[in-house]
Design a protein around this motif. Sequence first.
Motif, PDB file in Angstrom:
ATOM      1  N   UNK A  91      32.209  -5.421   0.608  1.00 17.63           N
ATOM      2  CA  UNK A  91      31.454  -6.364   1.550  1.00 17.63           C
ATOM      3  C   UNK A  91      31.237  -6.179   2.971  1.00 17.63           C
TER       4      UNK A  91
ATOM      5  N   UNK B 119      37.435 -10.454   4.176  1.00 17.52           N
ATOM      6  CA  UNK B 119      36.533 -11.311   4.432  1.00 17.52           C
ATOM      7  C   UNK B 119      36.897 -12.649   3.559  1.00 17.52           C
ATOM      8  N   UNK B 120      37.634 -12.669   2.653  1.00 22.77           N
ATOM      9  CA  UNK B 120      38.146 -13.770   1.792  1.00 22.77           C
ATOM     10  C   UNK B 120      38.922 -14.603   2.655  1.00 22.77           C
TER      11      UNK B 120
ATOM     12  N   UNK C  81      36.276 -16.651   4.283  1.00 22.28           N
ATOM     13  CA  UNK C  81      35.085 -16.916   3.595  1.00 22.28           C
ATOM     14  C   UNK C  81      35.598 -17.253   2.262  1.00 22.28           C
TER      15      UNK C  81
ATOM     16  N   UNK D 194      26.167 -16.641   1.180  1.00 24.60           N
ATOM     17  CA  UNK D 194      27.067 -16.527   0.330  1.00 24.60           C
ATOM     18  C   UNK D 194      28.254 -16.496   1.143  1.00 24.60           C
ATOM     19  N   UNK D 195      28.527 -15.861   2.224  1.00 22.89           N
ATOM     20  CA  UNK D 195      29.682 -15.986   3.413  1.00 22.89           C
ATOM     21  C   UNK D 195      29.310 -16.618   4.285  1.00 22.89           C
ATOM     22  N   UNK D 196      29.190 -17.890   4.157  1.00 24.85           N
ATOM     23  CA  UNK D 196      28.543 -18.713   5.274  1.00 24.85           C
ATOM     24  C   UNK D 196      29.552 -19.071   6.269  1.00 24.85           C
TER      25      UNK D 196
END
Lengths: 593, 283
Positions: free
Chosen positions: A175, A194-195, A198, B281-283
Amino acid sequence: MTFVIRTASRAANGREIVRSLRIDADRLTIGRAPTCDIHLPDLQLALLHAAIERKGDDRVEVTALAEMPFEVDGRSTQQATISLTAGGEVLLGAHRLAIGRDDAGDTLIRIERIGDVSGAAIADDEKTLFSLRKIAPPRRATAWVLAILILAAFLVWPIRSFYAPPSAAGAAQADAAWSPGKLSQAHAGLEKNCKACHQAAFVAVQDSGCRSCHTDTHDHAAPARLAKASPIPGLEGRLQRSISAAFNRPPGRCVDCHTEHQGATAMAPTPQRFCADCHGGLKERLPDTPFGDAHDFAAAHPQFRPTIADAGTPATLRRVSLDRRPKQDNGLTFPHALHLSTTNAVARMAQRQGKTGELGCTDCHSRDAEGGFRPVSMEANCQSCHSLAFARSDGTVRTLRHGDPRQVVAELRDFFALHGPSRPGAIDSGRRRPGDFVAASLSATYGRAMANRGNAAERSIRAVFSPGGACYDCHKVVPPAAGGSLNFRIAPVVQQKNYMPHALFDHRPHASATCATCHAAPTSNSASDLLMPKIAECRTCHAGADPARGQIKSICATCHVYHQETGTIAAVSPPNQSPGPRHDFAALRLSKR
Amino acid sequence: MAMAGGRQTDRVKAFRHEGYLRHAQFRWAKIGAVAAIAAIAVYLFHDPDPRPNGGTWYGYTLGTIGALLILWLTALGIRKRTMTRNAWSLKAWTSAHVYLGLTLLVIGTLHTGFQLGWNVHTLAYALMVLVIASGMFGVVVYSLLPRMLSDNRGELTETQMLDNLRSIDRQLNDAAQPLEGANAALIVGALAEDAFASGLWARLSGRERRGATWLARERLDASDAASVRAEILLGRKLEMLRQIQQHLRLRALLEIWLYVHVPVTIALIAALAAHIVSVFFYW
């Protein structure tokens, strides 16, 4: 023997035309020269190229005459024998000679041109010949390949990796290509994770993600009051809010102000508008607020309201606007003007101690590491002038203990009990002349003094705690409750470290200015003068969000922190009184969550 | 594009062909320009925190408009298969395609908020710019090259050029029959030269190619009548080849933009899908 030569050619419509020729000979020559038996107009052949010779009933031999090889059944050779029964094919230049037997038993040579005269392309693809269709990559295939590659690399792979279990360290990050920009320096460690923020697909970043690390960040104020304080949005704002809410983006999320992915720098300070939205008209919406309205440092900001700590046990705090010219009871008697004078005895004394001129601010006030100042202490800053020595005995200088009045009383008592008054030499001359009253009075005085040693101690103690005495010079003395008691006390002292606990002020960037630029110490004759500069003082350099030329842009975030906890207000001395606690104002309703 | 001087009278109009660029007195050029100027004006007055980007309300608005525009512009590929007349004629549609495509460049750029990086979002933007740039190239070559193409071909059609070449080759073949080995080999090479065998880059660059025919004319030993005749024919073939090469170059320039415009459009739509899905998706 007889050779039958059949030459085949094609008409423009594709029909085959065959011409026959019979030659009676045992040897035929083949070539481009018109003199040859078989004349082939083919520039790839020599003028005299090859010969075909009969060898017995069933065989012919083909021999190259110009040392140029020919092909027989796919093999390159200069000589070949061909059986007529089996037949064979010879390739000469652009011509194919099929050798065999015909029905009559004669040797049959069928000749056909297989190569084109012209290299100019053949007619069947004339339509595409002049276009790019044959030589450029096909459009449809290119489109498919590009689209599939892009979707696989930038959509399928990242989404698969999102749902896959965490991969081993060092694996390529699927990603990464989704990141619209670098994270701020503070969050650089999350660049590959990222998680962390997000957390769920198609769900906007929620505060819970932030709170998993920022556990001690509290609200600016109680949520109910915050909601009441925020301005009622206009039509456009309401529309925006309802759309945001529909997409699960409630207002007031951390990320509304702390915008990420803006590049690997410090996170940008929150813009002034964000504060001004509420604080510009706070009084109207929140009548019980202690704060004055503010929306720009230059245009609308209330006068400073420092938090003043008055000496006491414990110290008491009050907030007063500088417009009311507040005084501070810090428990000391200390005229700044006297100490900073350039012409008086203090200045002279400073010179005696090796200073080039009068006293300066930094002779007593020293910087700490946070852009503030350390408390002034007797030992480090006062004692070089204000000596507490009171006698010389046993080869040492006797000094009163600072900061402990009971010790002072006890020490003076002990001293006077052990040491009588010094005996004047004139008493011991032996002979007394008549009328020598001086000696007589000396002797009498000495005698009385010896008898009154206890009283002398008491007198000295009272003197120390009275006007002109060592303590009284600087401190407020609390006299004993009972008349005859010597239980003197010193009033508590406050040395305030920070008058503006809700603002950030750092002395370091202001080092180019002199202290007197902001603090009117050289003209202050009383310790109770509050030497804090008013807002006008700051505004000489600091403008608001829209500074004029030469002024400094100062937005709310220059001095104020949204999630700030109250800073340390005061350090309280003497050390036998505990320093002041961190103080929470009820009015601020600070609640740690 | 030069604007028309004044209003044309109907009579003149009847005689004069009105191209797709001028369609309806530049109606779509005006619409596109107004839309672009409006988008820029709102961008300048809109002052978001902390800086303009695709995630502000205006950013999302521009993004939505841009995405819909891209899909509509792509629809020309389907629309062009049917010719119609009047208000929704193919000409009107193409005119709108050109000018709204230029407007898209403004809208897409503002949507980025000038934040670019090595990511899928900038990939989509870069592909969009590539498609629009190739389209602009196409508009330019369509207006300039046809005249050069017809100047070069003179009266010849493409089929006639080919026939000419073959006829020269046949004559050369006949003329060279009496020639000796070395000379004959040169002619064989010249005959084998294929004017169409050049690769894509060679066609576009228009460098003069010195192939076997040129070499044959350089080296031919013209000592007798047959070889002199062959030399003359080689000169004619060389002329013909030059004309064909120029024709091929102009046609290649005329066509090449579509080999970028069409596949990259499809790639753009794929990247756009990835961009939109990833953003939400990654807002």
